[in-house]
Enzyme design. Structure first.
Site, PDB file in Angstrom:
ATOM      1  N   LYS A  84       0.886  -1.051  -0.174  1.00 43.49           N
ATOM      2  CA  LYS A  84      -0.433   0.151   0.425  1.00 43.49           C
ATOM      3  C   LYS A  84       1.171   0.907   0.243  1.00 43.49           C
ATOM      4  O   LYS A  84       0.507   2.746  -0.415  1.00 43.49           O
ATOM      5  CB  LYS A  84      -0.961  -0.127   0.981  1.00 43.49           C
ATOM      6  CG  LYS A  84      -1.863  -1.005   1.148  1.00 43.49           C
ATOM      7  CD  LYS A  84      -3.183  -1.214   2.073  1.00 43.49           C
ATOM      8  CE  LYS A  84      -3.988  -2.300   1.335  1.00 43.49           C
ATOM      9  NZ  LYS A  84      -3.525  -3.395   2.066  1.00 43.49           N
TER      10      LYS A  84
HETATM   11  C1  LIG Z   1      -4.294  -4.394   0.706  1.00 39.56           C
HETATM   12  C2  LIG Z   1      -3.526  -6.145   0.241  1.00 39.56           C
HETATM   13  C3  LIG Z   1      -3.889  -6.966  -0.245  1.00 39.56           C
HETATM   14  C4  LIG Z   1      -5.484  -6.863  -0.848  1.00 39.56           C
HETATM   15  O1  LIG Z   1      -4.916  -6.198  -1.524  1.00 39.56           O
HETATM   16  P1  LIG Z   1      -6.220  -5.522  -2.498  1.00 39.56           P
HETATM   17  O2  LIG Z   1      -5.667  -4.212  -3.733  1.00 39.56           O
HETATM   18  O3  LIG Z   1      -7.372  -5.206  -1.643  1.00 39.56           O
HETATM   19  O4  LIG Z   1      -6.987  -6.412  -3.458  1.00 39.56           O
HETATM   20  C5  LIG Z   1      -2.952  -7.797  -0.582  1.00 39.56           C
HETATM   21  N1  LIG Z   1      -2.093  -7.564   0.411  1.00 39.56           N
HETATM   22  C6  LIG Z   1      -1.442  -6.872   1.645  1.00 39.56           C
HETATM   23  C7  LIG Z   1      -0.511  -7.505   2.416  1.00 39.56           C
HETATM   24  C8  LIG Z   1      -2.466  -6.026   1.548  1.00 39.56           C
HETATM   25  O5  LIG Z   1      -1.926  -5.097   2.596  1.00 39.56           O
END
Ligand SMILES: *Cc1c(COP(=O)(O)O)cnc(C)c1O
Length: 473
Positions: A120
């Site tokens: 993120k």
């Molecule tokens: C947020 C997240 C996901 C999922 O991603 P999306 O964009 O919500 O599908 C997968 N793995 C980790 C470690 C995350 O922080």
């Protein structure tokens, strides 16, 4: 060149039809009609355009890919600076890292080299800077209110710490997030960061955050905003690494497939966007844990709600994937009214079925697989044994699904790695017998001073606290 505009996925369901600039989309979040914003049309790149991107640094590539999406909102010099600054704090000069694995012509694309060691950061580091710049430019100040079960809060906090035009109030359930997760948030002592431990559950935190947004005078008074995964700027920033990996693997002359550990469908939707822009992506594989609403959809053409089961991969523990609506908008041939009706029906009945033709179209791009917790532990152990890589539980789900659904061996398959294994030491230790070492940058986390407030699960206490923080503190 006229600037790209954005429309709601439910446009026309509740007039007037809006066409927003990037700046307006950044500040708006959810559309007034309940939909999500998407570009009115995708900027497209020809094969020649794509070939010309080979060899660019990540920052140069990001600036090129992002430019058409921001339109007039940032001039070229400002955009280039924001992108450069967003990625200057990553611990890998390439920002993301593509590694070949010695099985099945698989690759892993590590997206966790940012300040909080989760993917993120790639989007939020840029979004925080863009938001701050826009607010300052118009002499405004905004407050972000969010709730976290642990993982996303720290990425949001790191994205806006020390930014003068933004205060962030992040709620977490007291005693219910891991020590590492809590400390990643509460040891950020910047004056604009307000961590609040709520005496309650994650759902209570989410309800409190929602209640702040639903109080319109309160919302307007504080210029409340959210940085959740429905903000289009996050999708935009994530498109870049699909191009980066595909170019390194021979695009546009060779197609590539991706397997993505999926929760809210934001990450994989960025892959869909890259494909819509002209990048030759053969398949996008949705990897789910036991919370497999999307995998069941690919199997049956029906989205059906069931409860949420906690797993080793908490960021994929979702009931509904909010960004999926953006894909459905295209599947409904961009008929916002029809989609709004279908989504309202889905909310009322807990189920929604697409036609056989729509399902066939979905399967031209997407395939899906699932893995439960026992499988996740086996996948972590197996990956370590066979490739030497220690994977976090989210990435391990995608690794196993990529192997289940490998398909044409001539097309390279890239597994997106979304978190550093040290963020999930318990699962990794159970699987392999060893806890992954904390990255050097977090080594002293346990001894850094913390700051947070504790509040009861009470909306008026929360509002009093937010009201009491002065903008120029
Ligand atoms: C947020 C997240 C996901 C999922 O991603 P999306 O964009 O919500 O599908 C997968 N793995 C980790 C470690 C995350 O922080």
């Amino acid at each position: 060149m006229t600037s790209l505009r954005y429309i709601s996925t439910r446009q026309g369901s509740r007039p007037p039809v809006e066409r927003l600039t990037f700046e307006e989309v950044m500040l708006a979040g959810l559309a007034r009609d309940g939909g999500l914003y998407v570009p009115e049309s995708w900027p497209t790149l020809s094969r020649t355009d794509i070939a010309a991107l080979r060899g660019l640094s990540y920052v140069e590539l990001a600036t090129r890919i992002i430019a058409p999406f921001v339109g007039d909102t940032f001039d070229a010099v400002t955009l280039a600076r924001l992108v450069r600054e967003a990625y200057a704090g990553f611990d890998d000069t390439d920002v993301v890292k593509l590694k070949p694995l010695p099985v099945d012509d698989l690759y892993v694309l590590e997206l966790f080299h940012g300040p909080t060691f989760a993917f993120k950061d790639v989007a939020l580091q840029l979004l925080g800077r863009m938001l701050d710049t826009l607010l300052k430019r118009s002499g405004r100040h905004a407050r972000i209110v969010g709730a976290t079960s642990g993982d996303t809060g720290s990425a949001a906090i790191e994205a806006v710490r020390d930014r003068a035009a933004i205060d962030i109030f992040m709620l977490h359930p007291r005693g219910r997030v891991s020590e590492v997760q809590r400390r990643q948030m509460t040891t950020v002592l910047a004056p604009n960061v307000h961590n609040i431990a709520i005496e309650g559950t994650f759902d209570d935190c989410q309800d409190l955050a929602k209640a702040c947004f639903n109080d319109l005078p309160f919302r307007d008074r504080h210029c409340l905003t959210a940085v959740n995964s429905i903000n289009f700027a996050r999708v935009m920033a994530q498109i870049v690494y699909y191009f980066d990996a595909a170019l390194k693997l021979g695009a546009p002359d060779r197609p590539v497939s991706f397997c993505v550990p999926t929760g809210n469908f934001g990450n994989i939707y960025a892959g869909y966007a890259a494909r819509a822009m002209g990048l030759p992506i053969e398949r996008l594989l949705i990897a789910s844990n036991s919370n497999d609403i999307l995998t069941r959809f690919i199997d049956s053409g029906e989205q059906r709600l069931s409860g949420v089961t906690p797993t080793f991969s908490p960021s994929m523990d979702i009931q509904v994937s909010s960004n999926f609506e953006r894909f459905l908008f295209d599947l409904f041939d961009r008929d916002g009214r029809a989609l709004a009706a279908a989504m309202e029906d889905f909310r009322a009945t807990g189920a929604m079925k697409v036609t056989a033709a729509q399902l066939a179209r979905t399967r031209q791009t997407f395939d899906a697989g699932r893995l439960d917790d026992a499988g996740t532990l086996r996948a972590i152990a197996e990956a370590e044994r066979e490739t030497g890589e220690l994977l976090d539980p989210h990435t391990a789900v995608a690794y196993a699904v990529a192997r289940q659904k490998r398909g044409d061996r001539k097309v390279p398959m890239v597994v997106l790695s979304t978190a550093h294994p040290a963020k999930f030491p318990d699962a990794v230790r159970q699987a392999t017998g060893e806890a992954p070492p904390l990255p050097a940058r977090l080594a002293d986390l346990a001894t850094r001073p913390e700051r947070y407030e504790v509040l009861p699960n009470d909306i008026s206490a929360l509002k009093r606290l937010i009201d009491g923080v002065s903008v120029f503190a």
